[in-house]
Design a protein around this motif. Structure first.
Motif, short mmCIF file in Angstrom:
data_model
loop_
_atom_site.label_atom_id
_atom_site.label_comp_id
_atom_site.label_asym_id
_atom_site.label_seq_id
_atom_site.Cartn_x
_atom_site.Cartn_y
_atom_site.Cartn_z
N ARG A 161 0.84 -1.19 0.00
CA ARG A 161 0.00 0.00 0.00
C ARG A 161 0.88 1.25 0.00
NH1 ARG A 161 -3.60 -3.17 -0.67
NH2 ARG A 161 -5.72 -3.14 0.20
N LEU A 233 -4.57 4.01 8.50
CA LEU A 233 -5.23 3.72 7.23
C LEU A 233 -4.47 2.64 6.46
CD1 LEU A 233 -6.33 7.26 5.97
CD2 LEU A 233 -7.81 5.41 6.78
N SER A 237 -6.31 -0.81 5.73
CA SER A 237 -6.57 -1.08 4.31
C SER A 237 -6.01 -2.44 3.89
CB SER A 237 -5.96 0.02 3.43
OG SER A 237 -4.55 -0.06 3.41
#
Length: 285
Positions: A161, A233, A237
């Protein structure tokens, strides 16, 4: 790269030889273990002997620390490994915090077609994020390219990510499937059928554990609410991807013991510290 039987004379002979060689080269201090640099396996396991090591993490027998300390070495830095169940619950206030930055932050996975470009982005974020950390040493281009080969071969693109703030890469996180789990019963033999078992486990049946070896938030966001949101996040995620691929538990390692900010974030989602690795030092007279 220390291996020795539980005999103080053996340890003394090894260290006396190594220290004499280092003095010949003008060295004033020893730090370690590093195998071969701080960007690879490092630290001696001093707590957490009851579970096997995950990918790119070391293991040792309990007597090693005692024998090393008998040679005049003292602790300089402890590195921690946390484990987190993939069913963790995100902090209740995360949605409210995320809504405050919704227009600025975008998360994406790694792009296969722009692999080398994204690899350079990962390297740039990591080196900026870790620049002020104890013992930081930048990857050489060759080291990171070698890591990139492992990424391409072993890591699904949705296990990477990259978080962008206002269109600029600002944070990143990578999860490695735990190769150690996949090879545990192969007894070190890939032939004749070991490689087929390994390929099947990595590409089809999957493994149940993984490790986060790379994570970083650019320095200008560290210590701010935006930096904390970026870290959370990234973690949340990747939760869906991990669960979809069958991961039940992920190790986050290693974390400097004095990195209270990151430890607080990990513990806020239920992470438990379960292994401790130690960097030793000794001044050479």
């Amino acid at each position: 790269m220390l291996e020795a039987q539980d005999d103080p004379e053996v340890f003394q002979a090894l260290f006396d030889t190594a220290q004499a060689w280092l003095r010949e080269w003008g060295m004033k201090r020893i730090r370690g273990p590093f195998n071969l640099s701080i960007n690879q396996e490092c630290g001696l396991l001093v707590e957490g002997f009851d579970t096997p090591p995950v990918i790119m993490m070391g293991h040792a027998l309990p007597y090693y620390s005692r024998r090393i300390e008998e040679q005049g070495f003292t602790a300089e830095q402890d590195l921690l490994a946390y484990r987190i169940g993939s069913d963790f619950a995100a902090p209740r206030h995360l949605d409210a915090l995320s809504s405050r930055v919704a227009g600025r932050v975008r998360l994406r996975t790694m792009r296969r077609r722009e692999f080398m470009e994204d690899l350079a982005i990962l390297k740039d974020i990591f080196e900026d994020a870790w620049a002020d950390n104890w013992g930081f040493l930048p990857f050489t281009a060759e080291e990171f390219n070698d890591l990139g080969k492992s990424l391409k071969l072993l890591v699904p693109t949705d296990f990477v990510r990259i978080a962008e703030v206002d269109g600029e890469p600002a944070a990143m996180m990578v999860v490695f499937p735990n190769l150690n789990e996949a090879i545990r019963d192969l007894d070190g033999r890939l032939f004749p059928l070991g490689w087929l078992k390994l390929l099947w486990r990595l590409k089809v049946s999957g493994v149940k554990t993984g490790r986060v070896p790379l994570m970083g938030v650019r320095r200008r966001y560290q210590g701010s609410y935006l930096g904390a949101i970026l870290a959370l996040l990234l973690i949340t995620s990747l939760q869906d991807s991990a669960r979809r691929r069958g991961l039940e538990e992920v190790e986050t390692s290693w974390i400097l013991e004095d990195n209270i900010g990151m430890r607080t974030i990990i513990e806020s989602i239920g992470g438990k510290c379960y292994k401790r690795y130690r960097i030793y030092r000794k001044d050479l007279a």
